[in-house]
Design a protein around this motif. Structure first.
Motif, PDB file in Angstrom:
ATOM      1  N   PRO A 250      47.982  41.014  35.982  1.00 24.64           N
ATOM      2  CA  PRO A 250      49.314  40.393  36.028  1.00 24.64           C
ATOM      3  C   PRO A 250      49.802  40.009  34.633  1.00 24.64           C
ATOM      4  O   PRO A 250      48.994  39.801  33.720  1.00 24.64           O
ATOM      5  CB  PRO A 250      49.091  39.138  36.890  1.00 24.64           C
ATOM      6  CG  PRO A 250      47.803  39.339  37.571  1.00 24.64           C
ATOM      7  CD  PRO A 250      46.976  40.223  36.702  1.00 24.64           C
ATOM      8  N   SER A 251      51.121  39.909  34.514  1.00 24.39           N
ATOM      9  CA  SER A 251      51.698  39.438  33.246  1.00 24.39           C
ATOM     10  C   SER A 251      51.598  37.908  33.224  1.00 24.39           C
ATOM     11  O   SER A 251      51.014  37.317  34.144  1.00 24.39           O
ATOM     12  CB  SER A 251      53.160  39.859  33.197  1.00 24.39           C
ATOM     13  OG  SER A 251      53.823  39.270  34.298  1.00 24.39           O
TER      14      SER A 251
ATOM     15  N   GLY B  35      53.104  36.475  36.176  1.00 20.28           N
ATOM     16  CA  GLY B  35      52.322  36.991  37.313  1.00 20.28           C
ATOM     17  C   GLY B  35      51.108  36.109  37.596  1.00 20.28           C
ATOM     18  O   GLY B  35      50.759  35.861  38.748  1.00 20.28           O
ATOM     19  N   TRP B  36      50.472  35.623  36.523  1.00 18.21           N
ATOM     20  CA  TRP B  36      49.320  34.727  36.699  1.00 18.21           C
ATOM     21  C   TRP B  36      49.755  33.429  37.387  1.00 18.21           C
ATOM     22  O   TRP B  36      49.039  32.907  38.244  1.00 18.21           O
ATOM     23  CB  TRP B  36      48.679  34.394  35.347  1.00 18.21           C
ATOM     24  CG  TRP B  36      47.797  35.490  34.822  1.00 18.21           C
ATOM     25  CD1 TRP B  36      48.059  36.331  33.791  1.00 18.21           C
ATOM     26  CD2 TRP B  36      46.503  35.884  35.332  1.00 18.21           C
ATOM     27  NE1 TRP B  36      47.025  37.219  33.612  1.00 18.21           N
ATOM     28  CE2 TRP B  36      46.051  36.970  34.543  1.00 18.21           C
ATOM     29  CE3 TRP B  36      45.697  35.435  36.379  1.00 18.21           C
ATOM     30  CZ2 TRP B  36      44.824  37.602  34.762  1.00 18.21           C
ATOM     31  CZ3 TRP B  36      44.477  36.064  36.594  1.00 18.21           C
ATOM     32  CH2 TRP B  36      44.046  37.127  35.801  1.00 18.21           C
TER      33      TRP B  36
ATOM     34  N   TYR C 255      52.301  33.020  39.423  1.00 23.28           N
ATOM     35  CA  TYR C 255      52.522  33.338  40.850  1.00 23.28           C
ATOM     36  C   TYR C 255      51.180  33.457  41.582  1.00 23.28           C
ATOM     37  O   TYR C 255      51.023  32.994  42.716  1.00 23.28           O
ATOM     38  CB  TYR C 255      53.282  34.659  40.986  1.00 23.28           C
ATOM     39  CG  TYR C 255      54.739  34.602  40.584  1.00 23.28           C
ATOM     40  CD1 TYR C 255      55.515  33.467  40.813  1.00 23.28           C
ATOM     41  CD2 TYR C 255      55.356  35.702  39.989  1.00 23.28           C
ATOM     42  CE1 TYR C 255      56.851  33.428  40.450  1.00 23.28           C
ATOM     43  CE2 TYR C 255      56.694  35.679  39.630  1.00 23.28           C
ATOM     44  CZ  TYR C 255      57.437  34.531  39.852  1.00 23.28           C
ATOM     45  OH  TYR C 255      58.757  34.494  39.498  1.00 23.28           O
ATOM     46  N   TYR C 256      50.223  34.096  40.908  1.00 22.61           N
ATOM     47  CA  TYR C 256      48.925  34.315  41.547  1.00 22.61           C
ATOM     48  C   TYR C 256      48.241  32.983  41.873  1.00 22.61           C
ATOM     49  O   TYR C 256      47.749  32.773  42.990  1.00 22.61           O
ATOM     50  CB  TYR C 256      48.039  35.168  40.636  1.00 22.61           C
ATOM     51  CG  TYR C 256      46.662  35.444  41.214  1.00 22.61           C
ATOM     52  CD1 TYR C 256      46.531  36.129  42.421  1.00 22.61           C
ATOM     53  CD2 TYR C 256      45.504  35.008  40.580  1.00 22.61           C
ATOM     54  CE1 TYR C 256      45.272  36.384  42.965  1.00 22.61           C
ATOM     55  CE2 TYR C 256      44.248  35.256  41.112  1.00 22.61           C
ATOM     56  CZ  TYR C 256      44.133  35.949  42.311  1.00 22.61           C
ATOM     57  OH  TYR C 256      42.892  36.186  42.855  1.00 22.61           O
TER      58      TYR C 256
ATOM     59  N   LEU D 253      49.485  40.490  45.333  1.00 23.19           N
ATOM     60  CA  LEU D 253      50.297  39.970  44.223  1.00 23.19           C
ATOM     61  C   LEU D 253      49.628  40.303  42.884  1.00 23.19           C
ATOM     62  O   LEU D 253      50.270  40.757  41.944  1.00 23.19           O
ATOM     63  CB  LEU D 253      50.419  38.450  44.384  1.00 23.19           C
ATOM     64  CG  LEU D 253      51.541  37.726  43.651  1.00 23.19           C
ATOM     65  CD1 LEU D 253      52.893  38.249  44.084  1.00 23.19           C
ATOM     66  CD2 LEU D 253      51.468  36.224  43.941  1.00 23.19           C
TER      67      LEU D 253
ATOM     68  N   GLY E  69      50.023  43.881  41.874  1.00 28.36           N
ATOM     69  CA  GLY E  69      51.391  44.363  41.707  1.00 28.36           C
ATOM     70  C   GLY E  69      51.906  45.120  42.920  1.00 28.36           C
ATOM     71  O   GLY E  69      52.807  45.958  42.805  1.00 28.36           O
TER      72      GLY E  69
ATOM     73  N   GLU F 172      58.741  43.099  42.839  1.00 31.71           N
ATOM     74  CA  GLU F 172      59.139  41.931  42.052  1.00 31.71           C
ATOM     75  C   GLU F 172      60.242  41.105  42.722  1.00 31.71           C
ATOM     76  O   GLU F 172      60.207  39.874  42.702  1.00 31.71           O
ATOM     77  CB  GLU F 172      59.593  42.369  40.667  1.00 31.71           C
ATOM     78  CG  GLU F 172      59.133  41.430  39.583  1.00 31.71           C
ATOM     79  CD  GLU F 172      59.094  42.101  38.222  1.00 31.71           C
ATOM     80  OE1 GLU F 172      60.020  41.830  37.457  1.00 31.71           O
ATOM     81  OE2 GLU F 172      58.152  42.876  37.963  1.00 31.71           O
TER      82      GLU F 172
ATOM     83  N   ILE G 207      58.859  38.630  45.455  1.00 30.65           N
ATOM     84  CA  ILE G 207      57.780  37.650  45.190  1.00 30.65           C
ATOM     85  C   ILE G 207      58.211  36.217  45.538  1.00 30.65           C
ATOM     86  O   ILE G 207      57.506  35.518  46.282  1.00 30.65           O
ATOM     87  CB  ILE G 207      57.314  37.728  43.713  1.00 30.65           C
ATOM     88  CG1 ILE G 207      56.649  39.075  43.467  1.00 30.65           C
ATOM     89  CG2 ILE G 207      56.344  36.596  43.382  1.00 30.65           C
ATOM     90  CD1 ILE G 207      56.234  39.328  42.025  1.00 30.65           C
TER      91      ILE G 207
END
Lengths: 265, 268
Positions: free
Chosen positions: B140-141, B144-145, B147-148, B224, B227, B231, B234
């Motif tokens: 993840p970007s 993204g982290w 969100y994770y 998630l 990916g 997007e 999410i």
């Protein structure tokens, strides 16, 4: 004969106990049916994406799945609950009462409760095997069926021996909640044909669980024999290791009992 | 708040008493992962395509590894069973006579159990992930982290309050063990623990399954991370997860209120 009578009594008492909570009993059977449904969905999903798995086509795999479900059903019906409860008997000190009985301790402690709710698994597994064999056009010759049942019984005895060794560890671990997880590991190894362990990096697993702790043989060898896929080395290995592990597990069980320290009861 | 902090500390100490059992179970949990990798290698080896239901072999294996992380947060072993037993045996009455809120007490105990579990299994898990790093094609970007980790926290809350609601059914039924088996079995499959939910595309139920609370306990965080969640979806999916967490929190309060109203404790 005395032990057979006792086993029948255990079975009768267990059934009476189960039927006192009928809804509970029916729900437990429902769980087994659900599990089979999940396994079948998984199996159908895999074969909708791929034509075979390590040399097992769809119906051969169905037969394998049936053999696995039958073997697991036997273990869960006769021993699993007793083995799981063993560490609790150690922890609470109630094991004393069982050791005082004038009967073989291994028999009493591993057979005292029959879990009737998992018995349908045996028949569901047999049903799957029949469907798989019929779809493959295999005839049920008495000779083939007899030796298949002998090999399946060996696989079952092997599984029982592993479970007995794990159970005995409860004397030292005291709270052996891992037992179920270790058993889950063994069932994971038995659940798939041993031919999936072909990649070179899986060699240690193939050696450890195919020769020294041969969980991979318990279901694979009987199923391979029935489907005409077996070689004699697998059958010989299953026969020898079954005999050895039955002896080893009994020795280890009594060794662990000698190290049991009563908890003040 | 201080008392719940102390409860948490006690639960942490209790969790670490049986270290042998705990360590053994953690290490052994990895071994089935190896059989899964081998099985999927065999499946992809016989398949005519490189991707099945949008997943490559590496992604399926990475997914199965990530599901372990999801379950580290969302699984609640013993919560419902122990609560139902406390109700049946009457020991729950200690919460009625002490200045303690049952749900907050159980939440703080569970948080402590999770901290103990996650911190002590961090090293074996790190080893497993390092060994399997080659299966991770992407990470993840920055956002993204975030969100994770939010999805993992949601997995914990949904899992906790869902199991709490199941355990409190014990106010009406003496024996809930079998009901729990049914729920656990269904949850195991519907959460995407066994197989990515996308693989069930032929059923036509995939989108409905993804919207259920179960998917937040395993599938959603893993998808998630890889990916697999578009997007644009999410935030909506995270909000749905927050809805499920609030829903089960509210439901647990209602069940507790109704359950206590008709609860009778006998004996000492």
């Amino acid at each position: 004969m005395r032990y057979l009578r006792l086993l029948v009594s255990f079975a009768r008492i267990s059934l009476m106990g189960e039927l006192s909570f009928r809804v509970n009993f029916l729900l437990k059977i429902l769980v087994e049916v659900l599990w089979l449904g999940i396994l079948l969905i998984f199996y159908k999903t895999i074969f909708s994406k791929s034509s075979s798995v390590s040399g097992w086509d769809e119906y051969q795999y169905l037969f394998f799945l049936g053999a696995y479900y039958t073997l697991e059903g036997f273990v869960e019906t006769f021993f699993l609950e007793n083995c799981v409860e063993f560490s609790e008997l150690v922890r609470s000190g109630n094991l004393d009462f069982f050791l005082l009985k004038p009967i073989d301790e291994q028999f009493l402690l591993t057979f005292r409760k029959i879990d009737w709710s998992t018995a349908p698994k045996i028949f569901l597994g047999l049903g799957l095997m029949s469907i798989g064999a019929m779809d493959l056009g295999i005839t049920f010759e008495p000779f083939r069926v007899f030796w298949f049942l002998v090999l399946l019984f060996m696989g079952f005895s092997l599984a029982y021996s592993f479970l007995l060794v794990l159970t005995s560890l409860g004397v030292w671990l005291v709270r052996n909640q891992s037992l179920m997880e270790i058993w889950w590991l063994f069932t994971n190894l038995m659940r798939y044909p041993r031919s999936i362990y072909q990649p070179s990096w899986a060699l240690p697993i193939r050696v450890v669980f195919g020769v020294f702790i041969p969980a991979l043989l318990a279901v694979s060898v009987p199923a391979e024999y029935f489907l005409g896929k077996s070689d004699w080395s697998g059958i010989a290995l299953l026969s020898i290791s079954t005999g050895f592990f039955i002896w080893l597990s009994r020795w280890f069980f009594f060794y662990s009992l000698r190290h049991y320290q009563s908890a003040s009861s | 708040m201080g008392k719940y902090w102390n409860i948490g500390k006690l639960a942490l100490k209790e969790r670490l008493v049986y270290r042998g059992d705990f360590f053994l179970s953690t290490v052994l949990r990895f071994l089935p992962m190896v059989t899964s990798i081998l099985l999927w290698k065999a499946v992809f080896g016989s398949a005519s395509q490189d991707q099945l239901s949008g997943f490559s072999l590496n992604q399926v294996i990475a997914y199965l590894l990530l599901v372990h992380v999801s379950r580290m947060f969302s699984s609640m072993p013993g919560l419902a069973v122990n609560l139902a037993r406390d109700i049946r045996e009457g020991t729950i009455k200690k919460f009625l006579i002490q200045p303690l809120d049952l749900c907050t007490f159980l939440l703080s105990s569970r948080v402590a159990h999770k901290i103990a579990y996650i911190s002590t299994s961090l090293i074996p898990y790190a080893g497993l992930f390092l060994a399997c790093l080659s299966f991770f094609d992407t990470f993840p970007s920055g956002l993204g982290w975030v969100y994770y980790f939010i999805s993992l926290a949601l997995g914990f809350l949904v899992g906790f309050y869902f199991e709490l609601c199941i355990g409190m059914i014990g106010f009406w039924f003496l024996e809930v063990t079998s009901l729990l088996y049914v729920v656990t079995t269904l949850s195991f499959f519907l959460s995407g623990h066994l197989i990515p939910l996308d693989f069930l595309d032929q059923t036509g139920w995939v989108e409905a399954l993804k919207a259920l609370p179960f998917s937040y306990m395993a599938y959603f965080p893993a998808a998630l991370f890889l990916g697999k969640v578009p997007e644009g979806e999410i935030v909506g999916r995270l909000l749905l997860g927050i809805f499920w967490a609030i829903f089960f929190w509210g439901l647990s309060r209602v069940i507790l209120h109704l359950g206590l109203k008709q609860y009778s404790a006998f004996g000492a």
